[in-house]
Write a protein that holds these residues in place. Structure first.
Motif, mmCIF file in Angstrom:
data_model
loop_
_atom_site.group_PDB
_atom_site.id
_atom_site.type_symbol
_atom_site.label_atom_id
_atom_site.label_comp_id
_atom_site.label_asym_id
_atom_site.label_seq_id
_atom_site.Cartn_x
_atom_site.Cartn_y
_atom_site.Cartn_z
ATOM 1 N N LEU A 105 -47.754 -1.665 43.691
ATOM 2 C CA LEU A 105 -48.299 -2.446 44.799
ATOM 3 C C LEU A 105 -47.233 -2.722 45.850
ATOM 4 C CD1 LEU A 105 -50.540 -5.067 42.956
ATOM 5 C CD2 LEU A 105 -51.329 -3.406 44.646
ATOM 6 N N TRP A 106 -46.052 -3.119 45.386
ATOM 7 C CA TRP A 106 -44.994 -3.468 46.331
ATOM 8 C C TRP A 106 -44.535 -2.251 47.122
ATOM 9 C CZ3 TRP A 106 -43.757 -6.906 49.324
ATOM 10 C CH2 TRP A 106 -42.470 -7.035 49.891
ATOM 11 N N ASP A 107 -44.506 -1.111 46.486
ATOM 12 C CA ASP A 107 -44.109 0.105 47.196
ATOM 13 C C ASP A 107 -45.035 0.370 48.385
ATOM 14 O OD1 ASP A 107 -42.505 2.616 47.341
ATOM 15 O OD2 ASP A 107 -44.436 3.553 46.891
ATOM 16 N N GLN A 108 -46.316 0.015 48.230
ATOM 17 C CA GLN A 108 -47.290 0.262 49.285
ATOM 18 C C GLN A 108 -47.478 -0.920 50.238
ATOM 19 O OE1 GLN A 108 -50.826 2.584 47.882
ATOM 20 N NE2 GLN A 108 -49.885 2.330 45.862
ATOM 21 N N LEU A 109 -47.063 -2.108 49.821
ATOM 22 C CA LEU A 109 -47.264 -3.294 50.657
ATOM 23 C C LEU A 109 -45.990 -3.779 51.340
ATOM 24 C CD1 LEU A 109 -49.613 -5.398 48.336
ATOM 25 C CD2 LEU A 109 -50.257 -4.227 50.455
ATOM 26 N N ALA A 110 -44.835 -3.257 50.949
ATOM 27 C CA ALA A 110 -43.565 -3.790 51.448
ATOM 28 C C ALA A 110 -43.466 -3.753 52.960
ATOM 29 C CB ALA A 110 -42.393 -3.021 50.815
ATOM 30 N N ASP A 111 -43.957 -2.693 53.554
ATOM 31 C CA ASP A 111 -43.826 -2.559 55.008
ATOM 32 C C ASP A 111 -44.641 -3.599 55.767
ATOM 33 O OD1 ASP A 111 -42.082 -0.464 54.759
ATOM 34 O OD2 ASP A 111 -43.590 1.097 55.088
ATOM 35 N N VAL A 112 -45.749 -4.057 55.184
ATOM 36 C CA VAL A 112 -46.603 -5.023 55.887
ATOM 37 C C VAL A 112 -46.412 -6.448 55.380
ATOM 38 C CG1 VAL A 112 -48.352 -3.392 56.642
ATOM 39 C CG2 VAL A 112 -48.529 -4.390 54.362
ATOM 40 N N TRP A 113 -46.001 -6.605 54.119
ATOM 41 C CA TRP A 113 -45.831 -7.944 53.535
ATOM 42 C C TRP A 113 -44.366 -8.352 53.404
ATOM 43 C CZ3 TRP A 113 -49.575 -9.239 48.912
ATOM 44 C CH2 TRP A 113 -50.876 -9.372 49.407
ATOM 45 N N GLY A 114 -43.456 -7.446 53.611
ATOM 46 C CA GLY A 114 -42.042 -7.739 53.388
ATOM 47 C C GLY A 114 -41.441 -8.556 54.509
ATOM 48 N N PRO A 115 -40.162 -8.914 54.366
ATOM 49 C CA PRO A 115 -39.326 -8.580 53.201
ATOM 50 C C PRO A 115 -39.550 -9.563 52.051
ATOM 51 C CG PRO A 115 -38.041 -9.790 54.801
ATOM 52 C CD PRO A 115 -39.390 -9.593 55.419
ATOM 53 N N ALA A 116 -39.185 -9.144 50.858
ATOM 54 C CA ALA A 116 -39.235 -10.020 49.695
ATOM 55 C C ALA A 116 -37.930 -10.798 49.588
ATOM 56 C CB ALA A 116 -39.446 -9.211 48.424
ATOM 57 N N ARG A 117 -38.023 -11.992 49.049
ATOM 58 C CA ARG A 117 -36.818 -12.784 48.803
ATOM 59 C C ARG A 117 -36.071 -12.267 47.577
ATOM 60 N NH1 ARG A 117 -36.416 -17.244 45.816
ATOM 61 N NH2 ARG A 117 -38.671 -17.562 45.777
ATOM 62 N N ASP A 118 -36.834 -11.739 46.601
ATOM 63 C CA ASP A 118 -36.212 -11.190 45.396
ATOM 64 C C ASP A 118 -37.226 -10.283 44.712
ATOM 65 O OD1 ASP A 118 -34.382 -10.702 43.397
ATOM 66 O OD2 ASP A 118 -34.627 -12.637 42.392
ATOM 67 N N VAL A 119 -36.737 -9.201 44.125
ATOM 68 C CA VAL A 119 -37.564 -8.318 43.315
ATOM 69 C C VAL A 119 -36.930 -8.223 41.938
ATOM 70 C CG1 VAL A 119 -38.520 -5.997 43.032
ATOM 71 C CG2 VAL A 119 -38.330 -6.994 45.324
ATOM 72 N N ARG A 120 -37.679 -8.583 40.907
ATOM 73 C CA ARG A 120 -37.192 -8.527 39.533
ATOM 74 C C ARG A 120 -38.007 -7.459 38.805
ATOM 75 N NH1 ARG A 120 -36.528 -15.129 38.617
ATOM 76 N NH2 ARG A 120 -35.151 -15.393 40.423
ATOM 77 N N PRO A 121 -37.471 -6.249 38.702
ATOM 78 C CA PRO A 121 -38.278 -5.112 38.251
ATOM 79 C C PRO A 121 -38.415 -4.965 36.746
ATOM 80 C CG PRO A 121 -36.084 -4.364 38.835
ATOM 81 C CD PRO A 121 -36.132 -5.833 39.150
ATOM 82 N N ASN A 122 -37.625 -5.706 35.976
ATOM 83 C CA ASN A 122 -37.607 -5.473 34.529
ATOM 84 C C ASN A 122 -37.540 -6.807 33.796
ATOM 85 O OD1 ASN A 122 -37.287 -4.558 31.926
ATOM 86 N ND2 ASN A 122 -35.291 -3.611 32.254
ATOM 87 N N GLN A 123 -38.701 -7.324 33.441
ATOM 88 C CA GLN A 123 -38.791 -8.599 32.723
ATOM 89 C C GLN A 123 -39.519 -8.364 31.399
ATOM 90 O OE1 GLN A 123 -40.747 -10.594 36.130
ATOM 91 N NE2 GLN A 123 -39.051 -12.046 36.075
ATOM 92 N N PRO A 124 -38.777 -8.255 30.290
ATOM 93 C CA PRO A 124 -39.427 -8.025 29.001
ATOM 94 C C PRO A 124 -40.479 -9.091 28.697
ATOM 95 C CG PRO A 124 -37.058 -7.686 28.821
ATOM 96 C CD PRO A 124 -37.299 -8.261 30.188
ATOM 97 N N LEU A 125 -41.661 -8.623 28.291
ATOM 98 C CA LEU A 125 -42.762 -9.491 27.861
ATOM 99 C C LEU A 125 -42.734 -9.516 26.339
ATOM 100 C CD1 LEU A 125 -45.395 -11.090 28.524
ATOM 101 C CD2 LEU A 125 -46.594 -8.878 28.483
ATOM 102 N N LEU A 126 -42.674 -10.711 25.772
ATOM 103 C CA LEU A 126 -42.468 -10.883 24.338
ATOM 104 C C LEU A 126 -43.583 -11.739 23.752
ATOM 105 C CD1 LEU A 126 -38.683 -11.891 24.565
ATOM 106 C CD2 LEU A 126 -39.606 -9.576 24.341
ATOM 107 N N ALA A 127 -43.858 -11.539 22.455
ATOM 108 C CA ALA A 127 -44.892 -12.336 21.792
ATOM 109 C C ALA A 127 -44.581 -12.443 20.308
ATOM 110 C CB ALA A 127 -46.270 -11.715 21.999
ATOM 111 N N THR A 128 -45.175 -13.443 19.675
ATOM 112 C CA THR A 128 -45.083 -13.601 18.220
ATOM 113 C C THR A 128 -46.315 -14.334 17.717
ATOM 114 O OG1 THR A 128 -43.735 -14.419 16.384
ATOM 115 C CG2 THR A 128 -43.791 -15.782 18.360
ATOM 116 N N GLU A 129 -46.698 -14.017 16.492
ATOM 117 C CA GLU A 129 -47.774 -14.755 15.827
ATOM 118 C C GLU A 129 -47.271 -15.395 14.536
ATOM 119 O OE1 GLU A 129 -47.206 -10.887 14.356
ATOM 120 O OE2 GLU A 129 -48.001 -11.339 16.338
ATOM 121 N N ALA A 130 -45.964 -15.254 14.270
ATOM 122 C CA ALA A 130 -45.378 -15.745 13.031
ATOM 123 C C ALA A 130 -44.544 -17.000 13.276
ATOM 124 C CB ALA A 130 -44.499 -14.664 12.397
ATOM 125 N N LEU A 131 -44.609 -17.946 12.364
ATOM 126 C CA LEU A 131 -43.748 -19.119 12.455
ATOM 127 C C LEU A 131 -42.288 -18.682 12.386
ATOM 128 C CD1 LEU A 131 -45.638 -21.592 10.085
ATOM 129 C CD2 LEU A 131 -45.592 -21.631 12.579
#
Length: 279
Positions: A105-131
Protein backbone atom coordinates in the motif's frame (compact mmCIF):
# COMPACT_ATOMS: atom_id res chain seq x y z
CA UNK A 1 -6.67 3.25 -13.79
CA UNK A 2 -7.97 -0.02 -12.40
CA UNK A 3 -11.59 -1.03 -12.45
CA UNK A 4 -11.78 -1.09 -8.68
CA UNK A 5 -13.68 -4.10 -7.27
CA UNK A 6 -13.80 -2.40 -3.89
CA UNK A 7 -16.88 -1.40 -1.95
CA UNK A 8 -17.75 -0.14 1.48
CA UNK A 9 -19.23 -2.95 3.54
CA UNK A 10 -22.33 -2.74 5.68
CA UNK A 11 -24.01 -4.74 8.41
CA UNK A 12 -25.56 -7.16 5.91
CA UNK A 13 -22.08 -8.57 5.21
CA UNK A 14 -20.99 -8.89 8.81
CA UNK A 15 -20.89 -12.68 8.74
CA UNK A 16 -18.54 -12.69 5.76
CA UNK A 17 -16.32 -10.08 7.43
CA UNK A 18 -16.15 -12.07 10.66
CA UNK A 19 -15.27 -15.20 8.68
CA UNK A 20 -12.28 -13.45 7.14
CA UNK A 21 -11.18 -11.97 10.47
CA UNK A 22 -11.23 -15.46 12.01
CA UNK A 23 -8.70 -16.51 9.36
CA UNK A 24 -6.21 -13.92 10.66
CA UNK A 25 -7.02 -13.52 14.35
CA UNK A 26 -3.74 -11.84 15.35
CA UNK A 27 -3.01 -9.32 12.59
CA UNK A 28 -6.72 -8.49 12.29
CA UNK A 29 -7.38 -8.28 16.03
CA UNK A 30 -7.90 -4.52 16.23
CA UNK A 31 -10.40 -4.58 13.37
CA UNK A 32 -12.21 -7.56 14.92
CA UNK A 33 -12.52 -5.76 18.25
CA UNK A 34 -13.99 -2.64 16.64
CA UNK A 35 -16.53 -4.61 14.61
CA UNK A 36 -17.58 -6.72 17.59
CA UNK A 37 -18.19 -3.53 19.59
CA UNK A 38 -19.73 -1.27 16.95
CA UNK A 39 -20.70 -3.31 13.93
CA UNK A 40 -20.19 -2.22 10.33
CA UNK A 41 -22.45 0.83 10.12
CA UNK A 42 -20.06 3.71 9.37
CA UNK A 43 -21.90 6.13 11.66
CA UNK A 44 -21.31 3.84 14.66
CA UNK A 45 -17.95 2.37 13.78
CA UNK A 46 -15.91 5.60 13.61
CA UNK A 47 -14.41 4.34 10.41
CA UNK A 48 -15.14 2.47 7.19
CA UNK A 49 -14.43 -1.10 6.27
CA UNK A 50 -13.74 -1.73 2.61
CA UNK A 51 -14.09 -5.10 0.94
CA UNK A 52 -12.42 -6.61 -2.12
CA UNK A 53 -14.07 -9.41 -4.09
CA UNK A 54 -17.50 -10.44 -5.27
CA UNK A 55 -20.41 -10.08 -2.88
CA UNK A 56 -20.58 -13.86 -2.46
CA UNK A 57 -16.80 -14.25 -2.35
CA UNK A 58 -15.29 -11.57 -0.12
CA UNK A 59 -11.50 -11.99 -0.29
CA UNK A 60 -9.83 -9.08 1.54
CA UNK A 61 -10.65 -6.27 3.96
CA UNK A 62 -9.27 -2.83 4.70
CA UNK A 63 -10.22 -0.80 7.78
CA UNK A 64 -10.01 2.96 7.38
CA UNK A 65 -10.34 5.06 10.52
CA UNK A 66 -7.74 6.51 12.85
CA UNK A 67 -5.41 4.04 11.21
CA UNK A 68 -5.47 2.08 7.96
CA UNK A 69 -5.35 -1.69 8.40
CA UNK A 70 -5.45 -4.21 5.53
CA UNK A 71 -6.55 -7.74 6.46
CA UNK A 72 -5.81 -10.77 4.28
CA UNK A 73 -5.03 -8.33 1.48
CA UNK A 74 -3.81 -10.14 -1.62
CA UNK A 75 -1.65 -8.33 -4.17
CA UNK A 76 -4.67 -7.51 -6.41
CA UNK A 77 -6.58 -6.30 -3.33
CA UNK A 78 -3.70 -4.05 -2.28
CA UNK A 79 -3.63 -2.52 -5.76
CA UNK A 80 -7.39 -1.99 -5.69
CA UNK A 81 -7.42 -0.47 -2.20
CA UNK A 82 -4.52 1.83 -3.11
CA UNK A 83 -6.22 2.94 -6.31
CA UNK A 84 -9.31 3.97 -4.36
CA UNK A 85 -7.45 5.56 -1.45
CA UNK A 86 -5.12 7.58 -3.66
CA UNK A 87 -8.10 9.75 -4.57
CA UNK A 88 -8.85 10.60 -0.93
CA UNK A 89 -7.19 12.91 1.56
CA UNK A 90 -5.17 11.02 4.15
CA UNK A 91 -6.89 11.21 7.53
CA UNK A 92 -5.31 8.19 9.25
CA UNK A 93 -2.27 8.56 11.51
CA UNK A 94 -0.73 5.23 10.53
CA UNK A 95 -0.90 2.20 8.23
CA UNK A 96 -0.44 -1.03 10.16
CA UNK A 97 -0.93 -4.70 9.35
CA UNK A 98 0.76 -7.64 7.67
CA UNK A 99 4.05 -6.37 6.24
CA UNK A 100 3.49 -7.40 2.63
CA UNK A 101 0.15 -5.57 2.44
CA UNK A 102 1.27 -2.47 4.34
CA UNK A 103 4.44 -2.02 2.33
CA UNK A 104 2.54 -2.69 -0.88
CA UNK A 105 0.00 0.00 0.00
CA UNK A 106 2.72 2.45 0.96
CA UNK A 107 4.62 1.83 -2.25
CA UNK A 108 1.53 2.97 -4.16
CA UNK A 109 0.36 5.72 -1.80
CA UNK A 110 3.67 7.37 -0.84
CA UNK A 111 3.59 9.91 -3.63
CA UNK A 112 0.14 11.20 -2.66
CA UNK A 113 0.10 10.55 1.12
CA UNK A 114 3.77 11.09 1.96
CA UNK A 115 6.09 11.83 3.43
CA UNK A 116 5.94 9.39 6.33
CA UNK A 117 7.42 10.29 9.69
CA UNK A 118 8.70 6.72 10.10
CA UNK A 119 8.44 3.38 8.33
CA UNK A 120 8.95 0.22 10.39
CA UNK A 121 9.06 -2.61 7.84
CA UNK A 122 9.81 -5.59 10.08
CA UNK A 123 7.82 -6.05 13.28
CA UNK A 124 7.62 -9.69 14.40
CA UNK A 125 4.07 -10.72 15.35
CA UNK A 126 4.12 -13.15 18.27
CA UNK A 127 1.52 -15.24 20.10
CA UNK A 128 1.16 -17.87 22.82
CA UNK A 129 -1.61 -20.00 24.26
CA UNK A 130 0.52 -21.55 27.01
CA UNK A 131 1.05 -20.27 30.54
CA UNK A 132 4.64 -18.99 30.89
CA UNK A 133 7.18 -21.46 32.21
CA UNK A 134 9.01 -18.64 34.03
CA UNK A 135 7.78 -17.39 37.43
CA UNK A 136 5.38 -14.44 37.43
CA UNK A 137 6.18 -11.28 39.38
CA UNK A 138 3.69 -11.17 42.29
CA UNK A 139 4.03 -7.37 42.50
CA UNK A 140 2.53 -6.84 39.04
CA UNK A 141 -1.20 -6.23 39.38
CA UNK A 142 -4.14 -4.76 37.55
CA UNK A 143 -4.23 -0.98 37.86
CA UNK A 144 -7.08 0.46 39.91
CA UNK A 145 -8.95 3.71 39.38
CA UNK A 146 -7.06 5.45 42.14
CA UNK A 147 -3.75 4.67 40.39
CA UNK A 148 -4.45 6.60 37.18
CA UNK A 149 -2.57 9.74 38.23
CA UNK A 150 0.51 7.59 38.81
CA UNK A 151 0.05 5.50 35.68
CA UNK A 152 -0.52 8.36 33.27
CA UNK A 153 3.03 9.84 33.32
CA UNK A 154 4.44 6.38 32.61
CA UNK A 155 1.96 5.92 29.76
CA UNK A 156 2.99 9.26 28.26
CA UNK A 157 6.68 8.34 28.55
CA UNK A 158 6.06 4.99 26.85
CA UNK A 159 4.05 6.52 24.01
CA UNK A 160 6.60 9.27 23.38
CA UNK A 161 9.48 6.79 23.37
CA UNK A 162 7.73 4.29 21.11
CA UNK A 163 5.89 6.53 18.64
CA UNK A 164 8.29 9.47 18.60
CA UNK A 165 5.75 12.18 19.43
CA UNK A 166 4.03 13.09 22.70
CA UNK A 167 0.35 12.19 23.16
CA UNK A 168 0.02 15.54 24.96
CA UNK A 169 0.65 17.52 21.77
CA UNK A 170 -2.74 17.35 20.10
CA UNK A 171 -5.27 18.19 22.84
CA UNK A 172 -3.17 18.43 25.97
CA UNK A 173 -3.44 14.67 26.44
CA UNK A 174 -7.18 14.61 27.18
CA UNK A 175 -8.05 11.92 24.62
CA UNK A 176 -5.03 9.83 25.58
CA UNK A 177 -5.87 10.03 29.26
CA UNK A 178 -9.42 9.00 28.42
CA UNK A 179 -8.07 5.94 26.61
CA UNK A 180 -5.80 5.03 29.52
CA UNK A 181 -8.71 5.42 31.94
CA UNK A 182 -10.92 3.18 29.78
CA UNK A 183 -8.31 0.41 29.87
CA UNK A 184 -8.02 0.72 33.65
CA UNK A 185 -11.80 0.53 34.12
CA UNK A 186 -11.93 -2.54 31.88
CA UNK A 187 -9.28 -4.33 33.96
CA UNK A 188 -6.85 -4.31 31.04
CA UNK A 189 -3.98 -2.22 32.47
CA UNK A 190 -1.15 -3.71 34.55
CA UNK A 191 1.68 -2.14 36.52
CA UNK A 192 4.31 -2.71 39.15
CA UNK A 193 4.88 0.17 41.55
CA UNK A 194 7.96 1.06 43.60
CA UNK A 195 8.15 4.05 45.93
CA UNK A 196 4.85 5.29 44.57
CA UNK A 197 6.01 5.25 40.93
CA UNK A 198 5.31 2.93 38.03
CA UNK A 199 8.39 0.90 37.13
CA UNK A 200 6.65 -1.51 34.72
CA UNK A 201 3.44 -1.22 32.75
CA UNK A 202 1.54 -2.99 29.97
CA UNK A 203 -2.01 -3.06 28.64
CA UNK A 204 -4.32 -5.46 26.86
CA UNK A 205 -4.97 -2.82 24.23
CA UNK A 206 -7.06 -5.12 22.03
CA UNK A 207 -9.31 -7.96 23.20
CA UNK A 208 -11.30 -10.29 20.94
CA UNK A 209 -12.80 -13.72 21.48
CA UNK A 210 -9.64 -15.13 19.87
CA UNK A 211 -6.81 -13.15 21.47
CA UNK A 212 -5.73 -10.45 23.92
CA UNK A 213 -3.13 -8.21 22.33
CA UNK A 214 -0.55 -6.65 24.63
CA UNK A 215 0.71 -3.16 23.85
CA UNK A 216 2.34 -0.33 25.79
CA UNK A 217 5.01 -2.48 27.46
CA UNK A 218 7.40 -0.18 29.29
CA UNK A 219 10.07 -0.38 32.00
CA UNK A 220 11.23 2.79 33.73
CA UNK A 221 14.70 3.69 32.39
CA UNK A 222 16.42 3.43 35.76
CA UNK A 223 15.07 -0.11 36.19
CA UNK A 224 16.16 -1.43 32.81
CA UNK A 225 18.82 -4.11 32.83
CA UNK A 226 17.79 -5.39 36.27
CA UNK A 227 15.88 -8.39 34.93
CA UNK A 228 12.38 -7.38 36.02
CA UNK A 229 10.71 -7.47 32.60
CA UNK A 230 10.47 -11.24 32.10
CA UNK A 231 8.68 -11.94 35.37
CA UNK A 232 6.50 -8.86 34.93
CA UNK A 233 5.44 -9.94 31.43
CA UNK A 234 4.83 -13.46 32.69
CA UNK A 235 2.37 -12.03 35.22
CA UNK A 236 0.49 -10.17 32.48
CA UNK A 237 0.38 -13.17 30.14
CA UNK A 238 -0.75 -15.48 32.91
CA UNK A 239 -3.64 -13.23 33.96
CA UNK A 240 -4.70 -12.60 30.36
CA UNK A 241 -4.82 -16.32 29.55
CA UNK A 242 -6.65 -17.29 32.72
CA UNK A 243 -9.14 -14.41 32.70
CA UNK A 244 -9.49 -12.78 29.28
CA UNK A 245 -8.76 -14.78 26.10
CA UNK A 246 -7.49 -18.16 24.86
CA UNK A 247 -4.32 -16.66 23.38
CA UNK A 248 -2.11 -13.64 23.98
CA UNK A 249 -0.38 -11.79 21.13
CA UNK A 250 1.81 -8.74 20.51
CA UNK A 251 4.16 -7.24 17.96
CA UNK A 252 7.60 -5.77 18.48
CA UNK A 253 10.17 -3.82 16.48
CA UNK A 254 12.76 -6.19 15.04
CA UNK A 255 15.62 -4.09 16.43
CA UNK A 256 14.34 -4.31 20.02
CA UNK A 257 16.41 -7.36 20.91
CA UNK A 258 16.01 -7.11 24.72
CA UNK A 259 12.21 -7.12 24.40
CA UNK A 260 12.28 -10.00 21.94
CA UNK A 261 14.34 -12.07 24.39
CA UNK A 262 11.81 -11.33 27.15
CA UNK A 263 8.91 -12.43 24.97
CA UNK A 264 10.70 -15.61 23.95
CA UNK A 265 11.29 -16.50 27.60
CA UNK A 266 7.56 -15.99 28.23
CA UNK A 267 6.68 -18.54 25.55
CA UNK A 268 5.77 -16.35 22.59
CA UNK A 269 6.31 -17.81 19.11
CA UNK A 270 6.37 -16.05 15.70
CA UNK A 271 3.08 -16.02 13.80
CA UNK A 272 3.95 -13.47 11.12
CA UNK A 273 5.45 -10.08 10.40
CA UNK A 274 3.75 -6.71 10.61
CA UNK A 275 4.83 -3.30 9.30
CA UNK A 276 3.84 0.20 10.37
CA UNK A 277 3.93 3.50 8.52
CA UNK A 278 3.64 6.50 10.88
CA UNK A 279 2.56 9.99 9.82
Amino acid sequence: MLTVPVRQLGESERRAVERLLDLDPYAGAQVAERIAARGLAWWRAEGRILGYGARRNLESLCWLGGNLTPVLATEPAVAAFADLLAGEERLCSSIVGRADAVLGLWDQLADVWGPARDVRPNQPLLATEALPAVPADPEVRRVRGGDIDRLFPAAVAMYTEEVGVSPLAEDGGRSYRRRVSELVRAGRAYARFADGRVIFKAELAVVTRRTAQIQGVWVAPEWRGRGIATAAMAAVVRDALLRVAPTVSLYVNDFNLPARRVYERCGFRPVGTLATVLF
